[in-house]
Design a protein around this motif. Structure first.
Motif, PDB file in Angstrom:
ATOM      1  N   SER A 168       0.808  -1.220   0.000  1.00 19.68           N
ATOM      2  CA  SER A 168       0.000   0.000   0.000  1.00 19.68           C
ATOM      3  C   SER A 168       0.840   1.269   0.000  1.00 19.68           C
ATOM      4  O   SER A 168       0.405   2.307  -0.472  1.00 19.68           O
ATOM      5  N   ASN A 169       2.017   1.184   0.569  1.00 19.15           N
ATOM      6  CA  ASN A 169       2.878   2.358   0.604  1.00 19.15           C
ATOM      7  C   ASN A 169       4.290   1.971   0.201  1.00 19.15           C
ATOM      8  O   ASN A 169       5.217   2.018   1.016  1.00 19.15           O
ATOM      9  N   PRO A 170       4.471   1.592  -1.064  1.00 17.89           N
ATOM     10  CA  PRO A 170       5.784   1.108  -1.499  1.00 17.89           C
ATOM     11  C   PRO A 170       6.858   2.195  -1.460  1.00 17.89           C
ATOM     12  O   PRO A 170       8.027   1.907  -1.270  1.00 17.89           O
ATOM     13  N   VAL A 171       6.447   3.453  -1.598  1.00 18.91           N
ATOM     14  CA  VAL A 171       7.422   4.540  -1.648  1.00 18.91           C
ATOM     15  C   VAL A 171       8.056   4.788  -0.283  1.00 18.91           C
ATOM     16  O   VAL A 171       9.265   4.877  -0.147  1.00 18.91           O
ATOM     17  N   HIS A 172       7.233   4.937   0.744  1.00 21.68           N
ATOM     18  CA  HIS A 172       7.768   5.286   2.058  1.00 21.68           C
ATOM     19  C   HIS A 172       7.726   4.149   3.067  1.00 21.68           C
ATOM     20  O   HIS A 172       8.431   4.169   4.060  1.00 21.68           O
ATOM     21  N   LYS A 173       6.876   3.146   2.837  1.00 17.77           N
ATOM     22  CA  LYS A 173       6.745   1.992   3.746  1.00 17.77           C
ATOM     23  C   LYS A 173       6.406   2.443   5.165  1.00 17.77           C
ATOM     24  O   LYS A 173       6.950   1.920   6.138  1.00 17.77           O
ATOM     25  N   LYS A 174       5.544   3.449   5.279  1.00 11.31           N
ATOM     26  CA  LYS A 174       5.232   3.986   6.606  1.00 11.31           C
ATOM     27  C   LYS A 174       3.736   3.988   6.859  1.00 11.31           C
ATOM     28  O   LYS A 174       2.924   3.963   5.932  1.00 11.31           O
ATOM     29  N   VAL A 175       3.381   4.114   8.136  1.00 13.38           N
ATOM     30  CA  VAL A 175       1.985   4.388   8.491  1.00 13.38           C
ATOM     31  C   VAL A 175       1.891   5.883   8.769  1.00 13.38           C
ATOM     32  O   VAL A 175       2.889   6.513   9.095  1.00 13.38           O
ATOM     33  N   PRO A 176       0.737   6.489   8.679  1.00 10.94           N
ATOM     34  CA  PRO A 176      -0.529   5.845   8.342  1.00 10.94           C
ATOM     35  C   PRO A 176      -0.755   5.699   6.835  1.00 10.94           C
ATOM     36  O   PRO A 176      -0.204   6.449   6.046  1.00 10.94           O
ATOM     37  N   VAL A 177      -1.560   4.715   6.472  1.00 14.43           N
ATOM     38  CA  VAL A 177      -2.065   4.604   5.118  1.00 14.43           C
ATOM     39  C   VAL A 177      -3.577   4.437   5.251  1.00 14.43           C
ATOM     40  O   VAL A 177      -4.024   3.607   6.032  1.00 14.43           O
ATOM     41  N   CYS A 186      -1.544   7.971   1.192  1.00 13.52           N
ATOM     42  CA  CYS A 186      -0.428   7.993   2.146  1.00 13.52           C
ATOM     43  C   CYS A 186      -0.063   9.412   2.550  1.00 13.52           C
ATOM     44  O   CYS A 186      -0.351  10.356   1.826  1.00 13.52           O
ATOM     45  N   GLU A 187       0.640   9.513   3.683  1.00 13.83           N
ATOM     46  CA  GLU A 187       1.050  10.804   4.271  1.00 13.83           C
ATOM     47  C   GLU A 187      -0.115  11.436   5.029  1.00 13.83           C
ATOM     48  O   GLU A 187      -1.158  11.777   4.459  1.00 13.83           O
ATOM     49  N   SER A 188       0.079  11.610   6.344  1.00 12.72           N
ATOM     50  CA  SER A 188      -1.042  11.992   7.215  1.00 12.72           C
ATOM     51  C   SER A 188      -1.770  13.264   6.794  1.00 12.72           C
ATOM     52  O   SER A 188      -2.998  13.303   6.777  1.00 12.72           O
ATOM     53  N   LEU A 189      -1.045  14.331   6.435  1.00 13.72           N
ATOM     54  CA  LEU A 189      -1.737  15.571   6.062  1.00 13.72           C
ATOM     55  C   LEU A 189      -2.469  15.411   4.731  1.00 13.72           C
ATOM     56  O   LEU A 189      -3.529  15.996   4.518  1.00 13.72           O
ATOM     57  N   VAL A 190      -1.900  14.608   3.830  1.00 16.52           N
ATOM     58  CA  VAL A 190      -2.582  14.326   2.560  1.00 16.52           C
ATOM     59  C   VAL A 190      -3.868  13.558   2.864  1.00 16.52           C
ATOM     60  O   VAL A 190      -4.910  13.819   2.270  1.00 16.52           O
ATOM     61  N   ILE A 191      -3.798  12.631   3.820  1.00 19.88           N
ATOM     62  CA  ILE A 191      -4.978  11.868   4.220  1.00 19.88           C
ATOM     63  C   ILE A 191      -6.040  12.795   4.813  1.00 19.88           C
ATOM     64  O   ILE A 191      -7.229  12.674   4.503  1.00 19.88           O
ATOM     65  N   LEU A 192      -5.631  13.733   5.664  1.00 18.99           N
ATOM     66  CA  LEU A 192      -6.597  14.677   6.250  1.00 18.99           C
ATOM     67  C   LEU A 192      -7.314  15.451   5.155  1.00 18.99           C
ATOM     68  O   LEU A 192      -8.533  15.626   5.191  1.00 18.99           O
ATOM     69  N   GLU A 193      -6.571  15.933   4.153  1.00 20.05           N
ATOM     70  CA  GLU A 193      -7.190  16.678   3.052  1.00 20.05           C
ATOM     71  C   GLU A 193      -8.098  15.756   2.244  1.00 20.05           C
ATOM     72  O   GLU A 193      -9.168  16.164   1.792  1.00 20.05           O
ATOM     73  N   TYR A 194      -7.669  14.511   2.078  1.00 15.34           N
ATOM     74  CA  TYR A 194      -8.483  13.553   1.322  1.00 15.34           C
ATOM     75  C   TYR A 194      -9.827  13.336   2.012  1.00 15.34           C
ATOM     76  O   TYR A 194     -10.876  13.297   1.355  1.00 15.34           O
ATOM     77  N   ILE A 195      -9.786  13.192   3.324  1.00 13.98           N
ATOM     78  CA  ILE A 195     -11.027  12.977   4.077  1.00 13.98           C
ATOM     79  C   ILE A 195     -11.982  14.157   3.863  1.00 13.98           C
ATOM     80  O   ILE A 195     -13.192  13.971   3.666  1.00 13.98           O
ATOM     81  N   GLU A 196     -11.441  15.371   3.866  1.00 19.21           N
ATOM     82  CA  GLU A 196     -12.265  16.555   3.598  1.00 19.21           C
ATOM     83  C   GLU A 196     -12.855  16.502   2.189  1.00 19.21           C
ATOM     84  O   GLU A 196     -14.025  16.805   1.979  1.00 19.21           O
ATOM     85  N   ASP A 197     -12.018  16.124   1.216  1.00 25.05           N
ATOM     86  CA  ASP A 197     -12.452  16.108  -0.186  1.00 25.05           C
ATOM     87  C   ASP A 197     -13.441  14.977  -0.478  1.00 25.05           C
ATOM     88  O   ASP A 197     -14.376  15.150  -1.245  1.00 25.05           O
ATOM     89  N   ALA A 198     -13.171  13.807   0.100  1.00 27.66           N
ATOM     90  CA  ALA A 198     -13.971  12.625  -0.246  1.00 27.66           C
ATOM     91  C   ALA A 198     -15.317  12.582   0.469  1.00 27.66           C
ATOM     92  O   ALA A 198     -16.236  11.915   0.012  1.00 27.66           O
ATOM     93  N   PHE A 199     -15.417  13.277   1.597  1.00 28.98           N
ATOM     94  CA  PHE A 199     -16.671  13.270   2.354  1.00 28.98           C
ATOM     95  C   PHE A 199     -17.134  14.706   2.596  1.00 28.98           C
ATOM     96  O   PHE A 199     -17.221  15.153   3.745  1.00 28.98           O
ATOM     97  N   PRO A 200     -17.422  15.433   1.519  1.00 27.89           N
ATOM     98  CA  PRO A 200     -17.705  16.868   1.658  1.00 27.89           C
ATOM     99  C   PRO A 200     -18.973  17.175   2.446  1.00 27.89           C
ATOM    100  O   PRO A 200     -19.106  18.268   2.986  1.00 27.89           O
ATOM    101  N   GLU A 201     -19.898  16.202   2.489  1.00 29.45           N
ATOM    102  CA  GLU A 201     -21.163  16.472   3.166  1.00 29.45           C
ATOM    103  C   GLU A 201     -21.118  16.091   4.648  1.00 29.45           C
ATOM    104  O   GLU A 201     -22.072  16.296   5.379  1.00 29.45           O
TER     105      GLU A 201
ATOM    106  N   TRP B  97       2.677  13.146  -4.460  1.00 35.09           N
ATOM    107  CA  TRP B  97       3.837  13.190  -5.351  1.00 35.09           C
ATOM    108  C   TRP B  97       4.534  14.538  -5.332  1.00 35.09           C
ATOM    109  O   TRP B  97       5.748  14.618  -5.545  1.00 35.09           O
ATOM    110  N   ALA B  98       3.787  15.596  -5.034  1.00 38.52           N
ATOM    111  CA  ALA B  98       4.416  16.910  -4.905  1.00 38.52           C
ATOM    112  C   ALA B  98       5.360  16.892  -3.700  1.00 38.52           C
ATOM    113  O   ALA B  98       6.493  17.366  -3.761  1.00 38.52           O
ATOM    114  N   GLN B  99       4.894  16.306  -2.595  1.00 42.41           N
ATOM    115  CA  GLN B  99       5.719  16.206  -1.401  1.00 42.41           C
ATOM    116  C   GLN B  99       6.949  15.348  -1.692  1.00 42.41           C
ATOM    117  O   GLN B  99       8.057  15.654  -1.272  1.00 42.41           O
TER     118      GLN B  99
END
Lengths: 342, 229
Positions: A168-177, A186-201, B97-99
């Motif tokens: 799931s995270n071949p690039v960094h091999k880290k949690v969280p995913v 992957c990447e916690s802040l990217v995940i936070l933004e994703y949650i905002e984007d994917a569940f806008p309502e 990927w930007a990061q």
């Protein structure tokens, strides 16, 4: 595996419990957990561990911990949870938790369900997790605040990493995913933004709709990411000049954050938001930083300390944050792994 | 919003370029204020007290710092073609990927360029190439990372576009981004630097040289201090 210590004054009653626990631990490890008990649990400290079947990786680390059973009054278990009830606080409840959390595996049904979710056959949210990771906790807090159910799957990080994590995270091999219908973020802040984007309502929104407020939130979350954890790691890893430099940088960082918070309830203003989520899990590490740096957040930055307490009143934060003492224990474990002697 | 837009920057800096590229692509009129990095203006210090760096965007009385934060702000505050895709997963991928481009390509590349010859340098070059290979794969034969048009990830990775000039300055014989090893990246570079909107804010070879010329010693020292990070 845990080594069990004997006390010469142990009563026969406790010896019986000891044997029972040994049996239970062995049974759980062998996937043959059948015993069930109920009992009075009021007024006791309960150390409970979720038991799950992710036994596809082996821990390369030996946990050198003694299971303190003195004061234990009951043991309750079912297919999901193993509970040890203590009448008095055992001297190493945190250690018990560490051992059990990292060693015990079971429960085939849950593994099958997880496999389905991960393959995208079921529409669930799965978080590849590690119990003490403040970055994973950011994601769990955000999801909990929004009432979004998420299956947390504990990963083996100190030993050999599991196949699911590597895939799931071949690039960094880290949690969280975060796995959403099988797709990985992957990447916690990217995940936070994703949650905002994917569940806008889904409320509450952690990022405002206003572009400037969003820019400020991103700026400060980025600042937290560039500073706290990295400087903190140098603080406990290094000695002498290295530690002194880290201490100075940590104080500077906390001063900046305290200044930015100012008199506001939260970083974004009135509401708990993006920057709060980014920073609050790291506050579990403040105690360790204080111990190693010889300073007090409460004394130096009372507004920040107050903010941490305010956030801690939220159900999500209270449930998810690691206890500061457990973080310190974990750092002690890491030091052993790195061969660092205080 | 018809408030004046000002960008404090340093022409030749890849970070400043990101902010300019975003403004140009969105078609936003702005005033460029060249900042003397050796003698920072009161305006800069007042509005970016935390990092004291360029670029800094001033939109009316609003201040936004950090190049990629500026890019997102420009994308959200102004009308014009979107820089980030609308699909949540695609947005997450662009951010991820930007990061990666910033932390694992540009940063490692920086160390590779300015570390004196030796084992450490060879290590950084190898690491950079390994990471660039992942970026190469991300292009998947498309014109830009963003698809047919320049997007957030292209802007984040834009520093790769003038690598050859820097390699000249650093005295490198063979470019790290060779045609054979990275055909897609080389093609991307050509596309990026010839794009109408970007061309207008892309520093010339002489400007890049001028920006970096006085800095060589400082860059070598900086690369040295970064070695362990």
């Amino acid at each position: 595996m845990a080594a069990v210590e004997w006390s010469s004054t142990r009563r026969a009653f406790e010896v019986a419990w000891l044997a029972l626990v040994a049996l239970l631990v062995a049974a759980v490890l062998d996937d043959e957990l059948t015993r069930e008990r109920t009992g009075e649990m009021r007024g006791v400290l309960v150390v409970s561990v979720a038991v799950d079947d992710t036994r596809d990786s082996r821990s390369g680390v030996k946990f050198d911990v003694n299971l303190d059973l003195s004061g234990m009054v009951d043991i309750v278990s079912d297919q999901n949870t193993l509970c040890l009830a203590y009448k008095a606080e055992p001297s190493s409840a945190a250690s018990v938790h560490t051992v059990l959390h990292s060693v015990i595996h079971t429960q085939k049904e849950r593994k099958k369900e997880l496999q389905r979710m991960v393959a995208g056959e079921e529409k669930g949210l799965v978080l590849l997790d590690f119990w003490v990771s403040p970055f994973a906790q950011r994601c769990r807090i955000a999801l909990a605040e929004k009432g979004l159910a998420c299956e947390s799957v504990e990963q083996e990080l100190l030993g050999e990493k599991g196949e699911l994590l590597l895939r799931s995270n071949p690039v960094h091999k880290k949690v969280p995913v975060l796995l959403h219908a099988g797709r990985a973020v992957c990447e916690s802040l990217v995940i936070l933004e994703y949650i905002e984007d994917a569940f806008p309502e889904v409320a509450p929104r952690l990022l405002s709709a206003d572009p400037l407020a969003r820019a400020h939130a991103r700026f400060w979350a980025d600042y937290v990411d560039k500073t706290v954890y990295g400087i903190g790691t140098r603080l406990w890893k290094l000695k002498g000049e290295g530690r002194a430099a880290a201490r100075a940088e940590m104080l500077e960082t906390l001063r900046t954050l305290d200044g930015e918070l100012g008199g506001k309830a939260f970083f974004g203003g009135e509401a708990f938001g993006f920057v709060d989520v980014a920073l609050i899990p790291l506050t579990s590490w403040f105690y360790s930083y204080e111990e190693h740096g010889g300073f007090s957040v409460q004394e130096e930055f009372p507004r920040l300390a107050e903010w941490a307490r305010r956030c801690g009143e939220r159900e999500s934060v209270a449930k998810i944050l690691t206890r500061p003492e457990d973080v310190l224990d974990f750092i002690g474990l890491l030091k052993k792994c790195y061969g660092i002697v205080e | 919003m018809n408030e004046p837009v000002k960008l404090l920057g340093s022409f030749g800096s890849p970070f400043t370029h990101r902010a300019e590229a975003a403004l140009r692509l969105k078609g936003v009129a702005y005033e460029f204020i060249q900042e003397d990095l050796g003698n920072k203006s009161e305006l800069l210090l007042r509005h970016n007290p935390v990092h004291k760096k360029v670029p800094l965007l001033l939109h009316g009385d609003r201040a936004v710092a950090e190049s990629l934060v500026i890019v997102e702000y420009v994308d959200e505050a102004f009308q014009g073609p979107p820089l980030l895709p609308s699909d949540p997963l695609a947005r997450a991928a662009a951010r991820f990927w930007a990061q990666f481009a910033v932390d694992r390509c540009l940063r490692t590349l920086f160390k590779a360029l300015w570390t004196p010859d030796g084992e450490a340098r060879r290590g950084f070059v190898a690491e950079t190439k390994e990471n660039l290979a992942l970026m190469e794969a991300q292009l998947e034969g498309r014109r830009f990372f963003g698809g047919d048009e320049i997007g957030y990830l292209d802007i984040a990775a834009s520093g790769l576009a003038w690598l050859t000039v820097l390699e000249e300055l650093a005295g490198v014989e063979r470019s790290m981004i060779g045609e054979e090893e990275f055909p897609a990246l080389c093609r991307w570079r050509g596309e990026y630097t010839s794009h109408e909107a970007v061309k207008a804010c892309l520093p010339s070879r002489d400007q890049i040289v001028a920006f970096y010329a006085g800095m060589k010693e400082r860059l070598v020292l900086l690369a040295k201090s970064m070695q362990k990070k």
